[in-house]
Design an enzyme around this catalytic site. Structure first.
Site, PDB file in Angstrom:
ATOM      1  N   THR A   1       2.458  -4.192  66.140  1.00 52.71           N
ATOM      2  CA  THR A   1       1.337  -3.393  66.526  1.00 52.71           C
ATOM      3  C   THR A   1       1.649  -2.315  67.851  1.00 52.71           C
ATOM      4  O   THR A   1       2.424  -2.653  68.536  1.00 52.71           O
ATOM      5  CB  THR A   1      -0.101  -3.910  66.419  1.00 52.71           C
ATOM      6  OG1 THR A   1      -0.017  -5.044  67.217  1.00 52.71           O
ATOM      7  CG2 THR A   1      -0.369  -4.465  65.167  1.00 52.71           C
ATOM      8  N   ASP A   2       0.570  -1.438  67.751  1.00 53.76           N
ATOM      9  CA  ASP A   2       0.715  -0.528  68.810  1.00 53.76           C
ATOM     10  C   ASP A   2      -0.062  -0.987  69.909  1.00 53.76           C
ATOM     11  O   ASP A   2      -0.576  -0.100  70.836  1.00 53.76           O
ATOM     12  CB  ASP A   2       0.473   0.886  68.678  1.00 53.76           C
ATOM     13  CG  ASP A   2       1.201   1.522  67.353  1.00 53.76           C
ATOM     14  OD1 ASP A   2       2.623   1.141  67.441  1.00 53.76           O
ATOM     15  OD2 ASP A   2       0.789   1.986  66.509  1.00 53.76           O
TER      16      ASP A   2
ATOM     17  N   SER B   1      -3.549  -0.791  74.936  1.00 47.40           N
ATOM     18  CA  SER B   1      -3.228   0.367  73.833  1.00 47.40           C
ATOM     19  C   SER B   1      -2.078   0.971  74.111  1.00 47.40           C
ATOM     20  O   SER B   1      -2.131   1.851  75.215  1.00 47.40           O
ATOM     21  CB  SER B   1      -4.588   1.149  73.461  1.00 47.40           C
ATOM     22  OG  SER B   1      -4.164   1.984  72.819  1.00 47.40           O
ATOM     23  N   ARG B   2      -1.139   0.896  73.534  1.00 49.85           N
ATOM     24  CA  ARG B   2       0.237   1.459  73.961  1.00 49.85           C
ATOM     25  C   ARG B   2       0.192   2.996  73.384  1.00 49.85           C
ATOM     26  O   ARG B   2       1.030   3.679  74.216  1.00 49.85           O
ATOM     27  CB  ARG B   2       1.614   0.709  73.125  1.00 49.85           C
ATOM     28  CG  ARG B   2       1.431  -0.507  73.544  1.00 49.85           C
ATOM     29  CD  ARG B   2       2.809  -1.290  72.897  1.00 49.85           C
ATOM     30  NE  ARG B   2       2.960  -2.765  73.357  1.00 49.85           N
ATOM     31  CZ  ARG B   2       2.656  -3.664  72.619  1.00 49.85           C
ATOM     32  NH1 ARG B   2       2.687  -3.349  71.109  1.00 49.85           N
ATOM     33  NH2 ARG B   2       2.494  -4.885  72.734  1.00 49.85           N
ATOM     34  N   VAL B   3      -0.349   3.372  72.636  1.00 47.51           N
ATOM     35  CA  VAL B   3      -0.258   5.093  72.390  1.00 47.51           C
ATOM     36  C   VAL B   3      -1.506   5.610  72.470  1.00 47.51           C
ATOM     37  O   VAL B   3      -1.641   6.926  72.372  1.00 47.51           O
ATOM     38  CB  VAL B   3       0.261   5.202  70.712  1.00 47.51           C
ATOM     39  CG1 VAL B   3       1.826   4.759  70.676  1.00 47.51           C
ATOM     40  CG2 VAL B   3      -0.393   4.593  69.772  1.00 47.51           C
TER      41      VAL B   3
END
Lengths: 508, 131
Positions: free
Chosen positions: A344-345, A370-372
Site C-alpha cells: 500500500t501507499d 501517507s506516502r502519496v
C-alpha cells in the site's frame, strides 16, 4: 445500392442457427474423482485454463467450480456452491470463460454475494455489463499521479495522513479499535460532501449481524444509494471469501473505467489470507511461513494494484482502496501485515492503548503515514496542518517521558500543553465526519495558539462554540473555505477574532 | 527406488503398444497396477488409454439412449463420430437407460454430446434456481 434484403438475410440466419442447433456440438468433459471440504478433483478437461469456471452436473442442477490446480493427471477446483450434491463420477464440463460478475449502476444500493447474487431480498440484478473477477491492473502509461483529495471527514486523517483518489491506504490495528468505524465515516462523508464517489464495501467473513447493522446505518445516513456491499459471512465456503475482494473490485472498476470515482473497502484482508490459506492447503499446495502458500503476497498485490488513478486519456477515473488488516497484540511485523504495508501507499495504525484512553479515532501519529496523499491534500487543510504530525508524535513521546519527573523547561511544557489540546481537538465521535472548513478552523484555533487559555477538557466545547459562531457570523466565508482553497488573510482574521472571543468564555 | 510415472505417460505408452498389436502390454499394465497399488485407479487408466487411442485414430464411442437404436441409426452415428473426430475406426458401445427420457448422449474420450431430455431438465432446473 445492394439488392440485399434484410428480411431474406434474417431468414437465412435463422435457418443457419436452426441447422447448428440440430447438429449439436461436443463439449469437453471430465469426471469428478474426489470431493471434500469444498475442493473437487477432476479427471479429464486437459484444455481447462487457470481460474476457468467448470460446471458439475448434479441431479439437482449444475454446481459451479473454478480450476486452480492444473496438474498432469487431474485438476483441483474450488466449489462455488454446496458440495453436498457433488459426488464422484459426475460429469464436469468447461464453461469456456473465467468468472465474471454483473457490474454497473444497477448494483448501487444493493447487497450482493461475490457472484453478484442479491442477498438483500431484492429482485435479481439486471445489468447488461459484466466485469472480469480476475483482471490485469492498469499499466504505467494508463495512470496519472494521485492529485485529487478523497476527504474522509476525519480531521486527524485529512490533516496528517491525507488520502488521494487512486491511493491505497491501509487501516491496521487490533480487534475492536475502530477500523471499520473509520471506513464507515469515510463512506458517510462521501454522501454528505456530495463527492460523487461510489463506495464498495467488501465484507470478508464478517458476522451477518454486523453487515445488517452497517446496511441499516448507511440507509439512515442516506449513503446506501451510492454504495454497493459485497457480503460474505464466516459460514460461507472459503472460495467465496477468496473471491469477494476481486468481485468487489470488478464492480468498482466499472465506475473507474467510465470516468467516475469509487472507494473500495476490504474488511478485512487478514480473513481473506486465511481463506486462501485454507483453500491452498486443501489443494495440497506446499505451505510456507505461518502455513500460508508461497503466492500469498501476489494474492494481495494483484488485488490492490487494480486501485489506480487513470490518465486523462482514459477518462481520469479513480479507484481508491482502504484495505483493513487486523493485527494480534499490535504486532505489525507479522507476515500478512508486513506484506500489505509494503504493497500500500501508506497506513493508518490504530492503537489499542489510545483507544482505551478515550482517544478516538485511536490513530498513532508516529506509526501512520501517507506516502502519496500529500500531493492530493486540500490546500486549505494543508495550509494549517504543516507540523501537526511531527508536533503530535513529539508530544506523545514527551508525554510518556514527562511522567517520570515534573521539572520540565518552558519549551517542553508548552509543547505538552499544545499536544494535549491537539489530542483533544482531534477526538471525533463516530458518524460525525467534518467538512473542510470545520477542519481548517478547528486546527487553526489550536495551532494558532488561540485556544491556549482553554483547558484541554474544554477544548471540544470551545471547538463546537467556535464552529457555530463562525457558521452564524461568517457563513459566506466558511462556504468559500469549504471549497478547499487556502484561507485568505481576511478569513484568517475573522477566525482569529472569533476563536479569541470564544476562548475568553472558557478561560479559567 | 524407481520414479513413479504419471498416468498420462503410462497410458500413452500402452495405447501405442496396443495399436502396434502387442496384447502383452495389458498383462504388463495389470502387473504395474498391482505392484504400484493402483488397482482402484483402473477405470481412470482405461479412460486415459481410450483417450490416447482416440488421438491416434481409434475412437471408442459410448451412446446412451432411452430405447435401443436401429442398425440404420447406429450407422449414422458411426459416420457422424468419424466425421467429427477424423477417426480411422469407430467402435460403438450402446447403453440403454430409461432415465435419459429421450434424445441421446454420445460420449467419446474426453468429449460428450448430450442432447438428452435429462440434461435439458437439469439445465432448466439450474436456470430456475438462479432466477
Amino acid at each position: 445500392m445492394s439488392n440485399l434484403s434484410i428480411t431474406e438475410l434474417s431468414k437465412d440466419l435463422r435457418q443457419a442457427i436452426e441447422g447448428l442447433e440440430t447438429q449439436g456440438d461436443f463439449d469437453e468433459t471430465g469426471i469428478v474423482l474426489r470431493v471434500g471440504d469444498g475442493v473437487v478433483w477432476v479427471h479429464g478437461l486437459r484444455s481447462a485454463g487457470y481460474s476457468e469456471v467448470l460446471h458439475i452436473e448434479t441431479p439437482s442442477g449444475v454446481v459451479e467450480a473454478f480450476a486452480l490446480n492444473l496438474l498432469e493427471d487431474e485438476i483441483g477446483a474450488v466449489l462455488l456452491g454446496d458440495d453436498a450434491e457433488v459426488k464422484a463420477g459426475q460429469t464436469v464440463r468447461r464453461k469456456g470463460s473465467v468468472l465474471t460478475v454483473p457490474v454497473g449502476d444497477a448494483l448501487l444500493g444493493r447487497v450482493v454475494d461475490p457472484l453478484g447474487r442479491p442477498m438483500d431480498g431484492g429482485p435479481a440484478i439486471k445489468s447488461k455489463a459484466e466485469g472480469l473477477v480476475e483482471r490485469d491492473a492498469p499499466g504505467v502509461m494508463d495512470r496519472k499521479s494521485v492529485h485529487e483529495p478523497l476527504m474522509t471527514g476525519i480531521a486527524a486523517i485529512d490533516s496528517m495522513f491525507p488520502i488521494g483518489r487512486g491511493q491505497r491506504e491501509l487501516i491496521i490495528g487490533d480487534r475492536q479499535v475502530g477500523k471499520t468505524a473509520l471506513t464507515i465515516d469515510t463512506m458517510i462523508n462521501q454522501a454528505r460532501q456530495n463527492t460523487g464517489v461510489v463506495n464498495v464495501y467488501v465484507a470478508i467473513g464478517q458476522k451477518l449481524s454486523k453487515i445488517a447493522r452497517l446496511v441499516d446505518r448507511l440507509k439512515q445516513e442516506g449513503v446506501m444509494d451510492q454504495t454497493i456491499i459485497v457480503a460474505t459471512s464466516s459460514s460461507d465456503p472459503a472460495s467465496l471469501l477468496y473471491l469477494a475482494p476481486y468481485a468487489g473490485t470488478a464492480m468498482g472498476e466499472y465506475f473507474r473505467d467510465n470516468g467516475g470515482h469509487a472507494l473500495m473497502i476490504y474488511d478485512d484482508l487478514t480473513k481473506h489470507a486465511v481463506a486462501y490459506r485454507q483453500m491452498s492447503l486443501l489443494l495440497r499446495r506446499p505451505p510456507g511461513r505461518e502455513a500460508y502458500p508461497g503466492d500469498v503476497f501476489y494474492l494481495h498485490s494483484r488485488l490492490l494494484e487494480r486501485s489506480a488513478k487513470l490518465s486523462d486519456a482514459l477518462g481520469g477515473g479513480s479507484l481508491t482502496a482502504l484495505p483493513i488488516i487486523e493485527t494480534q497484540a499490535g504486532d505489525i511485523s507479522a507476515y500478512i501485515p508486513t506484506n500489505v504495508i509494503s504493497i500500500t501507499d501508506g497506513q493508518i495504525f490504530l492503537e489499542t492503548d489510545l483507544f482505551y484512553q478515550g482517544i478516538r479515532p485511536a490513530i498513532s501519529a508516529g506509526l501512520s503515514v501517507s506516502r502519496v496523499g500529500g500531493a492530493a491534500q486540500t490546500a486549505g487543510v494543508k495550509s494549517v496542518s504543516g507540523n501537526l504530525k511531527l508536533g503530535l508524535s513529539q508530544f506523545r513521546e514527551l508525554a510518556s517521558f514527562a511522567q517520570f519527573g515534573s521539572d520540565l523547561d518552558e519549551a517542553t511544557k508548552h509543547q505538552i500543553d499544545r499536544g494535549q489540546r491537539l489530542t483533544e481537538l482531534l477526538k471525533q465521535s463516530q458518524y460525525a465526519p467534518m467538512s473542510i472548513w470545520q477542519q481548517v478552523v478547528s486546527i487553526l484555533a489550536v495551532t494558532g495558539g488561540h485556544f491556549d487559555d482553554v483547558s484541554p477538557e474544554h477544548i471540544k466545547e470551545a471547538q463546537e462554540a467556535l464552529l457555530s459562531r463562525l457558521w452564524h457570523d461568517e457563513k459566506k466565508d466558511m462556504q468559500e473555505l469549504d471549497k478547499g482553497a487556502k484561507p485568505t488573510e481576511t478569513v484568517l482574521k475573522h477566525i482569529k477574532k472569533a476563536a479569541e472571543s470564544v476562548s475568553k468564555g472558557f478561560k479559567e | 527406488m524407481a520414479r513413479r510415472l504419471s498416468r498420462r505417460v503410462v497410458t500413452s505408452f500402452v495405447a501405442e503398444r496396443l495399436q502396434e498389436g502387442d496384447k502383452s502390454v495389458v498383462k504388463q499394465l495389470a502387473a504395474y497396477l498391482v505392484t504400484t497399488r493402483q488397482i482402484r485407479m483402473l477405470a481412470l487408466y482405461v479412460r486415459d488409454i481410450e483417450s490416447s487411442l482416440a488421438k491416434k485414430g481409434d475412437v471408442i464411442a459410448d451412446v446412451t439412449t432411452a430405447f435401443s437404436l436401429s442398425a440404420e441409426t447406429k450407422k449414422h452415428i458411426n459416420a457422424f463420430v468419424a466425421a467429427e473426430t477424423g477417426a480411422l475406426s469407430v467402435s460403438l458401445r450402446e447403453h440403454v437407460k430409461s432415465e435419459v427420457l429421450g434424445g441421446l448422449r454420445l460420449h467419446i474420450p474426453g468429449k460428450e454430446l448430450d442432447t438428452t431430455v435429462q440434461r435439458q431438465l437439469t439445465t432448466l432446473r439450474t436456470q430456475l434456481k438462479k432466477a
